[in-house]
Write a protein that holds these residues in place. Structure first.
Motif, PDB file in Angstrom:
ATOM      1  N   VAL A  24       0.845  -1.192   0.000  1.00  9.30           N
ATOM      2  CA  VAL A  24       0.000   0.000   0.000  1.00  9.30           C
ATOM      3  C   VAL A  24       0.885   1.248   0.000  1.00  9.30           C
ATOM      4  CG1 VAL A  24      -1.939   1.154   1.141  1.00  9.30           C
ATOM      5  CG2 VAL A  24      -1.619  -1.310   1.432  1.00  9.30           C
ATOM      6  N   ARG A  25       0.644   2.122  -0.974  1.00  8.00           N
ATOM      7  CA  ARG A  25       1.384   3.401  -1.018  1.00  8.00           C
ATOM      8  C   ARG A  25       0.639   4.409  -0.142  1.00  8.00           C
ATOM      9  NH1 ARG A  25       5.330   1.815  -3.149  1.00  8.00           N
ATOM     10  NH2 ARG A  25       5.275   0.511  -4.984  1.00  8.00           N
ATOM     11  N   THR A  26       1.372   5.240   0.571  1.00 10.15           N
ATOM     12  CA  THR A  26       0.717   6.262   1.393  1.00 10.15           C
ATOM     13  C   THR A  26       1.451   7.583   1.200  1.00 10.15           C
ATOM     14  OG1 THR A  26       1.957   6.440   3.488  1.00 10.15           O
ATOM     15  CG2 THR A  26       0.655   4.424   3.172  1.00 10.15           C
ATOM     16  N   GLU A  30       6.556   4.629   3.375  1.00  5.95           N
ATOM     17  CA  GLU A  30       6.366   3.175   3.324  1.00  5.95           C
ATOM     18  C   GLU A  30       5.874   2.614   4.653  1.00  5.95           C
ATOM     19  OE1 GLU A  30       7.787   0.734   0.906  1.00  5.95           O
ATOM     20  OE2 GLU A  30       7.575   2.477  -0.415  1.00  5.95           O
ATOM     21  N   PRO A  31       4.829   1.795   4.628  1.00  8.17           N
ATOM     22  CA  PRO A  31       4.472   1.038   5.832  1.00  8.17           C
ATOM     23  C   PRO A  31       5.572   0.002   6.157  1.00  8.17           C
ATOM     24  CG  PRO A  31       2.733   0.920   4.162  1.00  8.17           C
ATOM     25  CD  PRO A  31       3.929   1.522   3.496  1.00  8.17           C
ATOM     26  N   ALA A  70      -2.114   3.135   5.837  1.00 11.97           N
ATOM     27  CA  ALA A  70      -2.267   1.986   4.932  1.00 11.97           C
ATOM     28  C   ALA A  70      -3.461   1.136   5.361  1.00 11.97           C
ATOM     29  CB  ALA A  70      -0.986   1.146   4.939  1.00 11.97           C
ATOM     30  N   THR A  73      -6.594   2.881   4.382  1.00  6.20           N
ATOM     31  CA  THR A  73      -6.763   2.894   2.922  1.00  6.20           C
ATOM     32  C   THR A  73      -7.376   1.597   2.401  1.00  6.20           C
ATOM     33  OG1 THR A  73      -4.856   4.328   2.743  1.00  6.20           O
ATOM     34  CG2 THR A  73      -5.492   3.185   0.734  1.00  6.20           C
TER      35      THR A  73
END
Ligand code: HPA
Length: 252
Positions: A24-26, A30-31, A70, A73
């Motif tokens: 998942v991009r945020t 980065e997560p 993330a 999202t």
């Protein structure tokens, strides 16, 4: 969908039937890794180990903002955070699982808000009760119903780490009101509140805090690892019950 943030000793979740892993991009970077999405007893669950899948990210270097963002999202509506802790209060013995209701924050230098600039104007969230009362009550009711031991309440003190504390630091935080000490629930819990994501934590006692218990002179990592393994099996069992019981009667 529930989100589970795993801590030390919980970098994978065997009971989760995996459907996919999602990178998942945020806007916050980065997560800690891809989010594992699957089902427990048929109920959709997302799992993210905050230290990374290989447990490589120390508490002060975790991108808490990206992790929570993330989860939201991908559609997470409530977060169960699992954290290993040292026991300060007498009854917080290794192996015990607690559902804390308060928090003290001794961390520094962590990105601790989403509201940090012109695009995200200053907002002061209410944090009187740092964990979601309804989610806590629900977790407690299910633990009681299925017979999992769970201590109701306790004040979690979040330390900077990564080192463990001195005996004097533990005396200080106890005077401040701490019952357990860990390194990861802040700013995580506050960020969840900023996102209006209900958040509750399971604090798993894996050692006596520094200067407490039988071995007052040092904390043995080998002992921690042994306790972690057993305690995390119990935590996973509790979460499995929580998810399955919730799907049977969402307002249990
Ligand atoms: N102190 C801080 N964090 C911890 C401890 C501790 O004793 N045990 C597990 N996480």
């Amino acid at each position: 969908m529930f989100g589970i943030l795993g801590g030390s000793g919980l970098t994978s979740f065997a009971e989760l039937e995996i459907d996919r892993r999602e990178v998942v991009r945020t806007p916050w970077g980065e997560p800690s890794g891809p989010v594992t999405i699957g089902r427990i007893g048929g109920v959709p669950v997302a799992f993210l180990p905050r230290h990374g899948h290989g447990h490589t990210i120390p508490p002060h270097a975790i991108n808490y903002r990206a992790n929570l963002h993330a989860l939201r999202t991908i559609g997470v509506e409530g977060v169960i955070a699992v954290a290993s802790v040292g026991g300060v209060r007498e009854d917080m013995q290794p192996g015990v699982i607690a559902l804390p209701d308060q928090m003290l924050d001794y961390t520094w230098g962590r990105d601790s808000t989403y509201f940090d600039g012109p695009e995200h104007p200053v907002t002061h969230i209410d944090f009187t009760l740092p964990y979601d009362p309804a989610l806590r009550a629900h977790m407690l009711a299910i633990a009681r119903k299925v017979g999992h031991p769970l201590i109701d309440g306790g004040c979690y003190a979040c330390m900077q780490g990564p080192r463990l504390e001195t005996a004097a630091e533990i005396n200080r935080v106890e005077r401040d009101g701490a019952d357990v000490v860990g390194m990861t629930l802040m700013p995580e819990a506050a960020l969840a509140r900023e996102l209006e994501l209900p958040y509750a934590a399971l604090a798993v006692v894996v050692n006596h805090a520094a200067g407490r218990g039988d071995s007052k002179l040092a904390i043995s990592t080998a002992d921690i690892v042994r306790t972690l393994e057993v305690a995390m099996n119990n935590v996973r069992a509790l979460i499995v019950s929580f998810v399955s019981e919730t799907s049977k009667s969402p307002s249990a």
